[in-house]
Scaffold this motif. Structure first.
Motif, PDB file in Angstrom:
ATOM      1  N   ALA A 253     -10.935  51.961  99.947  1.00  9.98           N
ATOM      2  CA  ALA A 253      -9.903  52.262 100.935  1.00  9.98           C
ATOM      3  C   ALA A 253      -8.541  52.414 100.257  1.00  9.98           C
ATOM      4  N   PHE A 254      -7.613  53.008 100.982  1.00  5.73           N
ATOM      5  CA  PHE A 254      -6.256  53.222 100.456  1.00  5.73           C
ATOM      6  C   PHE A 254      -5.633  51.901 100.020  1.00  5.73           C
ATOM      7  N   GLU A 255      -5.828  50.838 100.829  1.00  3.45           N
ATOM      8  CA  GLU A 255      -5.200  49.553 100.544  1.00  3.45           C
ATOM      9  C   GLU A 255      -5.730  48.908  99.274  1.00  3.45           C
ATOM     10  N   GLN A 256      -6.896  49.340  98.802  1.00  5.16           N
ATOM     11  CA  GLN A 256      -7.491  48.732  97.617  1.00  5.16           C
ATOM     12  C   GLN A 256      -7.002  49.353  96.306  1.00  5.16           C
ATOM     13  N   LEU A 257      -6.210  50.409  96.405  1.00  5.41           N
ATOM     14  CA  LEU A 257      -5.684  51.035  95.192  1.00  5.41           C
ATOM     15  C   LEU A 257      -4.552  50.178  94.645  1.00  5.41           C
ATOM     16  N   SER A 258      -4.641  49.839  93.366  1.00  4.78           N
ATOM     17  CA  SER A 258      -3.637  48.957  92.759  1.00  4.78           C
ATOM     18  C   SER A 258      -2.643  49.715  91.891  1.00  4.78           C
ATOM     19  N   ASP A 259      -2.814  51.037  91.744  1.00  8.17           N
ATOM     20  CA  ASP A 259      -1.947  51.779  90.828  1.00  8.17           C
ATOM     21  C   ASP A 259      -1.207  52.921  91.524  1.00  8.17           C
ATOM     22  N   ILE A 260      -0.946  52.776  92.833  1.00  9.25           N
ATOM     23  CA  ILE A 260      -0.205  53.820  93.535  1.00  9.25           C
ATOM     24  C   ILE A 260       1.210  53.922  92.967  1.00  9.25           C
ATOM     25  N   TYR A 261       1.817  52.756  92.719  1.00 10.99           N
ATOM     26  CA  TYR A 261       3.129  52.738  92.095  1.00 10.99           C
ATOM     27  C   TYR A 261       3.017  52.164  90.690  1.00 10.99           C
ATOM     28  N   GLY A 262       3.764  52.728  89.771  1.00  6.78           N
ATOM     29  CA  GLY A 262       3.795  52.235  88.402  1.00  6.78           C
ATOM     30  C   GLY A 262       5.162  52.524  87.804  1.00  6.78           C
ATOM     31  N   PHE A 263       5.341  52.122  86.562  1.00  9.90           N
ATOM     32  CA  PHE A 263       6.626  52.302  85.903  1.00  9.90           C
ATOM     33  C   PHE A 263       6.405  52.858  84.499  1.00  9.90           C
ATOM     34  N   ALA A 280       6.400  42.629  77.375  1.00 12.50           N
ATOM     35  CA  ALA A 280       5.720  42.611  78.670  1.00 12.50           C
ATOM     36  C   ALA A 280       4.660  41.522  78.731  1.00 12.50           C
ATOM     37  N   HIS A 281       3.869  41.387  77.673  1.00  9.18           N
ATOM     38  CA  HIS A 281       2.746  40.443  77.691  1.00  9.18           C
ATOM     39  C   HIS A 281       3.184  39.000  77.493  1.00  9.18           C
ATOM     40  N   THR A 282       4.366  38.777  76.896  1.00  6.03           N
ATOM     41  CA  THR A 282       4.855  37.400  76.755  1.00  6.03           C
ATOM     42  C   THR A 282       5.712  36.976  77.940  1.00  6.03           C
ATOM     43  N   THR A 283       6.161  37.940  78.734  1.00 11.14           N
ATOM     44  CA  THR A 283       6.975  37.627  79.912  1.00 11.14           C
ATOM     45  C   THR A 283       6.111  37.445  81.152  1.00 11.14           C
ATOM     46  N   TRP A 284       5.086  38.280  81.287  1.00  8.29           N
ATOM     47  CA  TRP A 284       4.218  38.218  82.460  1.00  8.29           C
ATOM     48  C   TRP A 284       2.756  38.191  82.023  1.00  8.29           C
ATOM     49  N   PRO A 285       1.876  37.564  82.803  1.00  2.74           N
ATOM     50  CA  PRO A 285       0.434  37.562  82.460  1.00  2.74           C
ATOM     51  C   PRO A 285      -0.119  38.984  82.511  1.00  2.74           C
ATOM     52  N   SER A 286      -0.927  39.329  81.520  1.00  4.62           N
ATOM     53  CA  SER A 286      -1.562  40.649  81.524  1.00  4.62           C
ATOM     54  C   SER A 286      -2.878  40.589  82.277  1.00  4.62           C
ATOM     55  N   VAL A 287      -3.278  41.726  82.845  1.00  5.26           N
ATOM     56  CA  VAL A 287      -4.553  41.813  83.556  1.00  5.26           C
ATOM     57  C   VAL A 287      -5.628  42.229  82.560  1.00  5.26           C
ATOM     58  N   PRO A 288      -6.665  41.403  82.369  1.00  4.91           N
ATOM     59  CA  PRO A 288      -7.702  41.732  81.374  1.00  4.91           C
ATOM     60  C   PRO A 288      -8.355  43.078  81.652  1.00  4.91           C
ATOM     61  N   GLY A 289      -8.644  43.810  80.584  1.00  2.78           N
ATOM     62  CA  GLY A 289      -9.342  45.078  80.695  1.00  2.78           C
ATOM     63  C   GLY A 289      -8.471  46.232  81.121  1.00  2.78           C
ATOM     64  N   VAL A 310       0.360  44.180  84.261  1.00  4.82           N
ATOM     65  CA  VAL A 310       0.751  42.773  84.232  1.00  4.82           C
ATOM     66  C   VAL A 310       0.948  42.272  85.656  1.00  4.82           C
ATOM     67  N   ILE A 311       0.905  40.949  85.807  1.00  2.00           N
ATOM     68  CA  ILE A 311       1.265  40.318  87.081  1.00  2.00           C
ATOM     69  C   ILE A 311       2.757  40.053  87.014  1.00  2.00           C
ATOM     70  N   GLY A 312       3.536  40.969  87.586  1.00  2.00           N
ATOM     71  CA  GLY A 312       4.973  40.964  87.405  1.00  2.00           C
ATOM     72  C   GLY A 312       5.725  40.185  88.457  1.00  2.00           C
ATOM     73  N   PRO A 313       6.977  40.519  88.678  1.00  2.00           N
ATOM     74  CA  PRO A 313       7.809  39.815  89.660  1.00  2.00           C
ATOM     75  C   PRO A 313       7.160  39.801  91.043  1.00  2.00           C
ATOM     76  N   GLY A 314       7.282  38.653  91.716  1.00  2.00           N
ATOM     77  CA  GLY A 314       6.716  38.539  93.058  1.00  2.00           C
ATOM     78  C   GLY A 314       5.207  38.537  93.068  1.00  2.00           C
ATOM     79  N   SER A 315       4.587  38.200  91.921  1.00  2.00           N
ATOM     80  CA  SER A 315       3.118  38.174  91.781  1.00  2.00           C
ATOM     81  C   SER A 315       2.490  39.513  92.102  1.00  2.00           C
ATOM     82  N   GLN A 316       3.230  40.593  91.879  1.00  2.00           N
ATOM     83  CA  GLN A 316       2.731  41.940  92.113  1.00  2.00           C
ATOM     84  C   GLN A 316       2.081  42.489  90.853  1.00  2.00           C
ATOM     85  N   ARG A 317       0.958  43.199  91.018  1.00  2.00           N
ATOM     86  CA  ARG A 317       0.372  43.925  89.890  1.00  2.00           C
ATOM     87  C   ARG A 317       1.274  45.111  89.556  1.00  2.00           C
ATOM     88  N   VAL A 318       1.667  45.215  88.311  1.00  2.00           N
ATOM     89  CA  VAL A 318       2.567  46.283  87.899  1.00  2.00           C
ATOM     90  C   VAL A 318       1.929  47.042  86.741  1.00  2.00           C
TER      91      VAL A 318
END
Length: 731
Positions: A253-263, A280-289, A310-318
């Motif tokens: 579903a649309f809501e399951q997409l985690s990469d609609i926004y990126g930087f 990036a990896h020392t400031t925020w946790p990286s997502v494995p794989g 990474v799991i960035g500000p506000g616990s958002q996947r970035v």
């Protein structure tokens, strides 16, 4: 329409040494050649080549390419000849214009053959000079921008060619901005409803998350600045067509997409790219794989960048794409970015060009295939260039083109429908493999067959091609007709026997109009599928027939989970465990003095078609859709015509079981429990298990009033953003 001086000004902005005389002469020559010709929109025809030239100024191409863009339709659509262009502008520009000119009306057998030969001519011209490709893509882009003015009969063909040929070709050459716009314009034309839906969802998401996105961008910039890395942070939104394609490919579903926004993190040097990854990896946790290094290993189209999540500000996947400014220019403009003009002392006709790896690979591929005939050339070139498709071979060398993600089942149906229907196994490159195996470019596939076989209905959810899906559904319907037809006949004959009437096909045939069926077989199939009750068939033949029903006493559930039942022609059961005053639960059609129970898991509920199956311990009641009934296909003597009687039915809850796959996030189960409660259903029991890293699978014992109540609950659950999938358990 753009003025002559406006076009020259555009070119001068990136090339101060432009040959204004050349551009002015090409402008005047093309305008006179096209004269009073009009486009489908009613605009002067010359506005089209002028807009094509304007598009190319965005890619900073040389003067010869701009001139060729203005002249590209003169040989094909006017009285101008190649010799005229050579005489006025030289053989270099004449060659570019000729490469963009379609073949004359030769004696082609089919339109496909003509298209293949034109495509062959174009690619051979591209192999000789990459600038032909740049003009052709700009030409196609402007045609797509004005597609609404074309006759409706031509729009679909033009849009399909754009998706099949030109957008992938732009992607292969690294021209991502061009590819994105071509794909989205074609997508909007071919599937306007899907396009508008995704765009509206994107706008809603942007309005909702705009502040969060700005906060993330600001924090990214601040973190890199603190470490002494000069960066430029750019937000990136996934394109509608890319979103739709990913949703289709992964069935999400649309809501399951985690990469609609990126930087995009743009830095000055390659060393800064890797330093930025460290920050990036020392400031925020990286997502494995989710780490990919396309700098050390560039893509085939010269794309270079580092991707990480990474799991960035506000616990958002970035999602971050880290690259240099030069890499970014190549990522956006592809082969056009390899034409670099010196600031001074260089003629406009002499760009410094470094041949890109993408173009070199394309040229070598085309040269290697140049000896093929036109249609083979088209097929083989697609095999090499367009990676959104998979091209496989039969053992005899026949080429089968399939969408990416296609399975051996799709391959079998692409060969022939009968091959797909009778497929029982596969060999891929000489090795035995499951039929559900995903195929890759160049695979040789051998399908093993069993004559008279029928495809499982479950294949419908595995295949990706429309042809395979349609054939499977058709075969499944035919198999169901055969199954339910035999069952229906037995049910009808027993109904006549219980009614004390003699069954005769001649009498049933005369009653067909009352049953709204065209044949006796249709009646049997309708009864077997639960669309017609057997007693209604008896009434159609004997209108004065009246069915009598008898209510049996309330009976408790014994230790084995069975109802103990008295002998009766039609039984009415009471709910086990209730007092004598409890309302009766009606089941009709049981005429054996044997215990009865409902099948586990899928559990039948009032309002849906049910079937009784004789078992050694008694009679088991199944919903008609239960996969367990397949085990009894060869034993029709075990089937009984059982049904609910909903007249004066008690207002009680009945047990069934559903399976829900949820996003693995806090509060998800609470959303489901609340929804079920709001709809008046009850959770009796629940169990869970992991389903990958991002999901959990819940098996819920659910109590509902009837099938309508159950369907309403399921429909509401499917609309929740935390739900990936919901379905009834298979009994």
């Amino acid at each position: 329409m753009m003025r002559q001086y406006e076009l020259v000004d555009r070119v001068r902005r990136y090339n101060p040494h432009t040959n204004e005389d050349l551009l002015n002469r090409a402008y005047v020559f093309a305008m006179k050649a096209h004269g009073s010709q009009k486009r489908a929109s009613g605009d002067p025809y010359f506005s089209h080549p002028l807009e094509v030239a304007a598009i190319l100024t965005e890619f900073k191409v040389d003067d010869a390419t701009i001139a060729a863009a203005m002249l590209h339709d003169t040989i094909e659509d006017t009285t101008v000849t190649r010799e005229d262009v050579d005489k006025a502008f030289g053989e270099e520009i004449g060659g570019l214009v000729d490469g963009l000119t379609k073949l004359g009306k030769l004696d082609f057998v089919t339109r496909h053959a003509q298209q293949a030969e034109n495509f062959r001519k174009l690619l051979l011209a591209i192999a000789d000079d990459a600038r032909v490709l740049l003009v052709k893509l700009a030409d196609r882009l402007h045609n797509m921008r004005t597609l609404q003015f074309m006759p409706e009969t031509k729009r679909a063909r033009i849009a399909e060619d754009t998706l099949d040929i030109y957008a992938p070709l732009a992607g292969r050459m690294g021209m991502q901005s061009m590819r994105n716009e071509l794909e989205d314009l074609a997508f909007r034309s071919l599937m306007p409803d899907a396009y508008e839906l995704i765009v509206s969802r994107l706008e809603g998401m942007k309005a909702k998350n705009g502040a969060i996105i700005a906060r993330i961008a600001a924090e990214l910039t601040d973190q890199f600045a603190r470490r002494g890395i000069k960066v430029e942070v750019k937000g990136r939104q996934k394109q509608p067509y890319s979103i739709w394609r990913k949703m289709e490919r992964r069935s999400i579903a649309f809501e399951q997409l985690s990469d609609i926004y990126g930087f995009r993190i743009l830095v000055d040097t390659v060393a800064d790219c890797y330093a930025a990854v460290g920050v990036a990896h020392t400031t925020w946790p990286s997502v494995p794989g989710r780490f990919k290094d396309y700098i050390s290993t560039p893509k085939q189209n010269d794309y270079r960048s580092i991707h990480t999540t990474v799991i960035g500000p506000g616990s958002q996947r970035v999602e971050l794409q880290i690259r240099t400014h030069e890499m970014h220019e190549v990522a956006e403009y592809g082969i056009a970015a390899h034409a670099i003009y010196k600031d001074a002392g260089t003629s406009a006709d002499a760009p410094v060009v470094s041949e890109s790896r993408a173009y070199r690979g394309l040229r070598q591929t085309i040269e290697a295939l140049a000896s093929d005939d036109s249609e083979k050339f088209l097929e083989h070139t697609k095999l090499e260039l367009f990676h959104d498709q998979v091209f496989c071979f039969t053992p005899k060398g026949r080429l089968i083109a399939l969408p990416r993600g296609a399975t051996a089942i799709d391959f079998a149906y692409a060969v022939h429908t009968d091959v797909g229907n009778s497929a029982v196994g596969a060999k891929i490159n000489g090795r035995i493999a499951p039929l559900i195996s995903e195929l890759h470019n160049g695979d040789e596939v051998l399908i093993s067959r069993a004559e008279g076989g029928s495809p499982p209905a479950a294949w419908d959810s595995v295949v990706v091609t429309g042809r395979a899906r349609a054939a499977i559904r058709r075969a499944t319907r035919e198999a169901a007709k055969a199954q339910f037809g035999g069952l229906g006949r037995q049910i009808v004959e027993r109904a006549f026997e219980r009614a004390g009437k003699k069954f005769a096909e001649a009498k049933l045939k005369a009653a067909l109009p009352r049953l709204a069926r065209a044949s006796i077989d249709d009646v049997f199939i309708g009864v077997g599928r639960g669309e017609i009750f057997s007693t209604d068939v008896v009434r159609a033949v004997f209108p004065n027939f009246k069915e009598e029903r008898k209510a049996g006493p309330a009976v408790p559930l014994n230790e084995s989970g069975w109802f103990g039942l008295p002998k009766a022609a039609d039984l009415v059961f009471r709910v086990p465990g209730e007092s004598d005053a409890a309302e009766a639960l009606p089941l009709r059609g049981i005429d054996f003095d044997t215990p009865v129970r409902f099948a586990p898991k899928g559990g039948a509920v009032p309002g849906e078609r049910i079937v009784g199956i004789r078992a050694p311990e008694g009679i088991v009641i199944y919903p008609i859709h239960s996969p367990a009934l397949v085990d009894y296909n060869d034993h029709p003597e075990l089937w009984l015509d059982v049904r609910w009687d909903l007249e004066d039915a008690p207002n009680l809850l009945y047990s069934t079981q559903i399976v829900v796959t949820l996003l693995n996030e806090p509060g998800a189960l609470g959303v489901i429990a609340t929804t079920i409660g709001e709809y008046g259903a009850n959770i009796d029991a629940i169990s869970s298990s992991a389903s990958g890293a991002d999901f959990r699978r819940f098996v819920i014992d659910l109590q509902v009033r009837d099938i309508q109540h159950l369907n309403a609950v399921l429909s509401e659950l499917r609309g929740k953003s935390v739900v990936n999938k919901v379905e009834r358990a298979s009994g």
